[in-house]
Design a protein around this motif. Structure first.
Motif, mmCIF file in Angstrom:
data_model
loop_
_atom_site.group_PDB
_atom_site.id
_atom_site.type_symbol
_atom_site.label_atom_id
_atom_site.label_comp_id
_atom_site.label_asym_id
_atom_site.label_seq_id
_atom_site.Cartn_x
_atom_site.Cartn_y
_atom_site.Cartn_z
ATOM 1 N N UNK A 193 0.852 -1.190 0.000
ATOM 2 C CA UNK A 193 0.000 0.000 0.000
ATOM 3 C C UNK A 193 0.887 1.239 0.000
ATOM 4 N N UNK A 194 0.485 2.240 -0.795
ATOM 5 C CA UNK A 194 1.302 3.454 -0.935
ATOM 6 C C UNK A 194 0.402 4.685 -0.891
ATOM 7 N N UNK A 195 0.983 5.832 -0.576
ATOM 8 C CA UNK A 195 0.194 7.077 -0.532
ATOM 9 C C UNK A 195 -0.247 7.492 -1.942
ATOM 10 N N UNK A 196 -1.299 8.274 -2.004
ATOM 11 C CA UNK A 196 -1.769 8.810 -3.282
ATOM 12 C C UNK A 196 -0.676 9.683 -3.896
ATOM 13 N N UNK A 197 -0.538 9.581 -5.202
ATOM 14 C CA UNK A 197 0.479 10.358 -5.894
ATOM 15 C C UNK A 197 1.800 9.635 -6.060
ATOM 16 N N UNK A 198 1.914 8.431 -5.523
ATOM 17 C CA UNK A 198 3.144 7.662 -5.649
ATOM 18 C C UNK A 198 3.380 7.274 -7.110
ATOM 19 N N UNK A 199 4.590 7.475 -7.580
ATOM 20 C CA UNK A 199 4.985 7.070 -8.933
ATOM 21 C C UNK A 199 6.440 6.610 -8.887
ATOM 22 N N UNK A 200 6.698 5.376 -9.288
ATOM 23 C CA UNK A 200 8.041 4.813 -9.268
ATOM 24 C C UNK A 200 8.296 4.135 -10.609
ATOM 25 N N UNK A 201 9.398 4.453 -11.241
ATOM 26 C CA UNK A 201 9.720 3.876 -12.544
ATOM 27 C C UNK A 201 9.842 2.354 -12.439
ATOM 28 N N UNK A 202 9.171 1.657 -13.353
ATOM 29 C CA UNK A 202 9.243 0.202 -13.383
ATOM 30 C C UNK A 202 8.326 -0.496 -12.412
ATOM 31 N N UNK A 203 7.532 0.280 -11.674
ATOM 32 C CA UNK A 203 6.606 -0.292 -10.690
ATOM 33 C C UNK A 203 5.188 0.135 -11.058
#
Length: 273
Positions: A193-203
């Motif tokens: 689970x991650x916070x809103x707005x999370x963006x990680x390349x390749x994920x």
């Protein structure tokens, strides 16, 4: 009753294996629809399936397994045979650690037969949640195949989240799907689970849909020992007039370094039969 796909998931075996067992007369369905040919199994047949898998782990051929089961060996005799195999595996623990864990899990499932579970099953609504995930393919839904896939996925996922500066992620949520290859393989999704707005390349980051009605139970201990807990949940589902719609989810509530102290919630989407 369970359709063959549901029964395979609860038994942690492949549909192809169940069809083969049916063909050789080792484990027949409780009922076969005369019009569609669909196979149906009961929760009580998990006991026989556990014996079959346990005897296979002891090294017996399927022909030998059938001969042993026809003699109606009781649980005490099977328990003794399994303990003997455990002793043999311990001499080669480095090479056979995963296999030994599965023998132990099947043994615990056999020992729990005929007893009411002390675990509390709770039916509840599971809310949607935003997760970051990586996925991979396992050869089957058996723990011996899931573990080597999901462990590295979570290591890679957590490493990427930390490297990207994401904080406050977790707990972990794993869910599964048929891989669509027709060979019993399973697509494994390892999510956090991650916070809103999370963006990680390749994920992949997305909202995992909620479950309107889920039967849940908490498992305490290593994931290598989850089989008896999962099968107790399956028996509860069948006994209370429900059926499952998909693979169970796993919510990892506590994951200390000592895996024997893990706390995991199993979540099964259910509908009335």
């Amino acid at each position: 009753m369970f359709i063959i796909g549901d029964f395979a998931r609860h038994g942690r075996v492949s549909v192809r294996m169940l069809r083969h067992y049916d063909a050789i007369g080792l484990l027949r369905p409780a009922r076969v629809d005369p019009h569609t040919g669909y196979r149906f199994y009961t929760a009580d047949q998990l006991a026989l399936l556990n014996r079959v898998i346990a005897l296979k782990e002891l090294g017996f051929t399927l022909e030998q397994v059938k001969a042993i089961l026809d003699e109606r060996f009781d649980a005490d005799e099977l328990r003794g045979m399994l303990r003997l195999r455990q002793a043999e595996l311990e001499t080669a623990l480095a090479e056979a650690r995963g296999r030994l864990a599965q023998v132990g899990a099947r043994l615990r499932a056999i020992e729990s037969e005929g007893r009411m579970s002390t675990q509390d099953v709770v039916v509840k609504k599971i809310p949607a949640v935003r997760i970051a995930e990586l996925s991979g393919v396992a050869a089957s839904f058996g723990p011996q195949h899931i573990g080597p896939v999901i462990g590295p996925l979570y290591e890679e996922l957590c490493g990427r989240l930390e490297a990207a500066g994401v904080t406050g992620f977790g707990p972990g949520i794993a869910y599964y799907e048929d891989a669509g290859r027709g060979d019993g393989s399973v697509l494994v999704h390892a999510g956090m689970t991650v916070p809103e707005g999370t963006a990680v390349e390749g994920v992949e980051v997305h909202v995992l849909p909620g479950i309107e009605e889920a039967a849940t139970v908490v498992h305490r201990g290593s994931m290598d020992t989850i089989l008896p807990t999962a099968q107790n949940l399956a028996r509860w589902i069948g006994a209370n007039g429900y059926r499952t719609r998909e693979y169970a989810r796993e919510l990892y509530l506590e994951c200390p370094e000592d895996r024997s102290r893990w706390v995991t919630e199993i979540q099964e989407a259910i509908v009335r039969t």
